[in-house]
Design a protein around this motif. Sequence first.
Motif, short mmCIF file in Angstrom:
data_model
loop_
_atom_site.label_atom_id
_atom_site.label_comp_id
_atom_site.label_asym_id
_atom_site.label_seq_id
_atom_site.Cartn_x
_atom_site.Cartn_y
_atom_site.Cartn_z
N HIS A 226 40.80 49.24 38.06
CA HIS A 226 41.68 48.08 38.15
C HIS A 226 43.05 48.47 38.70
O HIS A 226 43.64 47.75 39.52
N LEU A 227 43.57 49.63 38.27
CA LEU A 227 44.89 50.08 38.71
C LEU A 227 44.85 50.87 40.01
O LEU A 227 45.88 51.03 40.67
N LYS B 151 43.66 44.24 27.41
CA LYS B 151 42.77 43.67 28.42
C LYS B 151 41.29 43.91 28.10
O LYS B 151 40.41 43.45 28.82
N ARG C 154 45.64 48.54 28.26
CA ARG C 154 44.20 48.67 28.45
C ARG C 154 43.44 48.01 27.31
O ARG C 154 42.47 47.27 27.52
N HIS D 234 46.79 42.94 44.01
CA HIS D 234 45.54 42.82 43.26
C HIS D 234 44.55 41.95 44.02
O HIS D 234 44.90 40.88 44.52
N SER E 14 48.32 38.97 33.82
CA SER E 14 47.42 38.83 32.67
C SER E 14 47.56 37.46 32.01
O SER E 14 48.62 36.82 32.09
N GLY F 89 40.83 44.97 41.50
CA GLY F 89 41.94 45.74 40.96
C GLY F 89 43.07 45.85 41.95
O GLY F 89 43.07 45.24 43.03
N VAL F 90 44.05 46.64 41.57
CA VAL F 90 45.26 46.83 42.37
C VAL F 90 45.04 47.93 43.40
O VAL F 90 44.40 48.94 43.12
N THR G 7 52.39 44.83 37.79
CA THR G 7 51.60 43.77 38.41
C THR G 7 50.45 43.35 37.51
O THR G 7 50.17 42.16 37.33
N SER G 8 49.77 44.34 36.94
CA SER G 8 48.64 44.05 36.05
C SER G 8 49.08 43.22 34.86
O SER G 8 48.42 42.23 34.50
#
Length: 332
Positions: free
Chosen positions: A29-30, A19, A16, A127, A64, A115-116, A59-60
């Motif tokens: 986002h998640l 980002k 977090r 996403h 990135s 977000g996801v 995935t996030s």
Amino acid sequence: MATVERWSGREVRALREAKRMSIRAFAAHLGVSDRMISKWEAGGEAIRPRPVNQAALDTSLAQSAPEVHARFSALADTRLGDIPKPQAEESPGPGACHQIRHHGDGKLMSLVDGGVFLCGPENQPVHLPAYYIDVFPTTNADYARFVTATGHRPPLHWDGGHVPDELCDHPVVYVTWRDATAYAAWAGKALPSSQQWEKAARGTAGRIYPWGDQPTPAKCNVREGGLGRTTPVGRYHSGVSPFEVYDMCGNTWEWCSTETTAGRHELKGSAFTSPFSRAAPATFNDASADMYDDDTGFRCVAPVTGSGRLPIGVPTQKQTVDSIQQSSTSSR
């Protein structure tokens, strides 16, 4: 590129911060609550998110930018005691969904945050960038303005090319994918992809139906209801989605932009002609772009312009369904 074998609250915090997102933004986002993010971070290495959330974090991180990976690697190597304890942020309450009225066709739209979300029958994390989606399907009254402005062919069930009064607030039907695409272009919008449509219907956490996981046919217009016809788009208040979007189960199938094979496109949502077993938003269906029927309509999406939540229409306070329908009636 940084990778994580198994996530704990420590790595969650590091990602977090790497980002540079607030707790609330990172939670959106998640696809989880901000309280859950705070709980993970406060628990540090003692917290292990569930496998589905581990997948969303994977995935996030994988998506990135390189500079985020570099910051994450540095932060993840820092001892937990050196990281300040996070402060929980207040959750937005009911009715906090951001809505606008679009400048093109005047329809109310809800923001679906980027977000996801958990997609498809297998709840795979996907996403998507932020976008707006119509709160209600395109109605006969909406479509009539398009027909008047462009001279486009009216649906065959309009007697003499005019909308029957009793159907003004019902979803337009007997429209092909090409008809729906033409309306979207006229309004300055687009048809949703199947994934955009599904996220708006299910939310981010993998619920089966817009209202949750309970199979409740009474919350939508499907065959079991016995009506045998379309209903006004604001009728099923208890079936609204997490993004305050109506009729994502039942009433009419809705065209999506997603092409399955040459000349065929996905349909979502089921209809009054369909059994409830077909109503789950993750259910697959498609049809020829030239198909039209009495149980097939559409709604549109629009992009979020600029950075953040800059509206593409006029911001509006949350309105009641009655006031929206009155506005639609007055514009006929």
